[in-house]
Motif scaffolding. Structure first.
Motif, PDB file in Angstrom:
ATOM      1  N   MET A   1       0.824  -1.197   0.000  1.00  0.00           N
ATOM      2  CA  MET A   1       0.000   0.000   0.000  1.00  0.00           C
ATOM      3  C   MET A   1       0.866   1.259   0.000  1.00  0.00           C
ATOM      4  N   ALA A   2       1.961   1.208   0.769  1.00  0.00           N
ATOM      5  CA  ALA A   2       2.853   2.374   0.809  1.00  0.00           C
ATOM      6  C   ALA A   2       3.479   2.609  -0.564  1.00  0.00           C
ATOM      7  N   GLN A   3       3.893   1.546  -1.206  1.00  0.00           N
ATOM      8  CA  GLN A   3       4.495   1.681  -2.538  1.00  0.00           C
ATOM      9  C   GLN A   3       3.497   2.301  -3.513  1.00  0.00           C
ATOM     10  N   LEU A   4       2.244   1.845  -3.467  1.00  0.00           N
ATOM     11  CA  LEU A   4       1.206   2.353  -4.351  1.00  0.00           C
ATOM     12  C   LEU A   4       0.976   3.848  -4.136  1.00  0.00           C
ATOM     13  N   ILE A   5       0.733   4.257  -2.897  1.00  0.00           N
ATOM     14  CA  ILE A   5       0.440   5.672  -2.648  1.00  0.00           C
ATOM     15  C   ILE A   5       1.672   6.541  -2.888  1.00  0.00           C
ATOM     16  N   ASN A   6       2.858   6.009  -2.617  1.00  0.00           N
ATOM     17  CA  ASN A   6       4.073   6.787  -2.872  1.00  0.00           C
ATOM     18  C   ASN A   6       4.270   7.029  -4.366  1.00  0.00           C
ATOM     19  N   GLU A   7       3.883   6.078  -5.193  1.00  0.00           N
ATOM     20  CA  GLU A   7       3.942   6.284  -6.647  1.00  0.00           C
ATOM     21  C   GLU A   7       2.994   7.404  -7.054  1.00  0.00           C
ATOM     22  N   ILE A   8       1.795   7.414  -6.482  1.00  0.00           N
ATOM     23  CA  ILE A   8       0.814   8.454  -6.793  1.00  0.00           C
ATOM     24  C   ILE A   8       1.318   9.821  -6.325  1.00  0.00           C
TER      25      ILE A   8
END
Length: 144
Positions: free
Chosen positions: A1-8
């Protein structure tokens, strides 16, 4: 989840979050949030494609535009390459049910003005504009 939101966050323009997340912040803000109602995750072959979190409004919010205590705020995060695949809609079916069960009167989605995709998404699932600001548009949805 952190990777996903950090990409955004790195792409910019679609989330109010500016600071990267680590696993502790994900837990604190989405999974075990103090005012949390639910957090649903969309997974395909062990890859997280998106997540959606809903929490009660902060009754002690010191800023402008404080919302009533029986309102909740929503955040939706989907990996850019999965946009248009119905992930947000699937997440929202679950979130809307949880909101109704919790007694939420309205769900607030406050979206940055430059986030045309986010505005279109929330509009397509029944959210309507109720307030505009210098940098954002606020939409609401009644779960019942």
């Amino acid at each position: 989840m952190a990777q996903l939101i950090n990409e955004i966050i790195a792409i910019g323009g679609t989330t109010a979050h500016r600071r990267p997340f680590d696993e502790h912040r994900i837990l604190d803000e989405f999974i075990a949030a103090k005012r949390g109602i639910c957090c649903f995750v969309a997974v395909d072959d062990a890859q997280i494609l998106g997540f959606q979190a809903l929490e009660w409004c902060d009754p002690d919010w010191p800023g402008e535009d404080r919302l009533p205590a029986d309102w909740a705020v929503i955040g939706t995060y989907v990996v850019p390459e999965a946009h248009g695949r119905g992930i947000g809609r699937a997440l929202f079916r679950e979130t809307a049910g949880a909101a109704k069960a919790a007694g939420v009167r309205f769900i607030d989605a406050t979206i940055r003005k430059e986030n045309a995709g986010g505005q279109a998404f929330y509009g397509s699932i029944g959210f309507v504009d109720y307030r505009g600001g210098a940098e954002s548009v606020s939409k609401r949805f009644a779960p019942d």
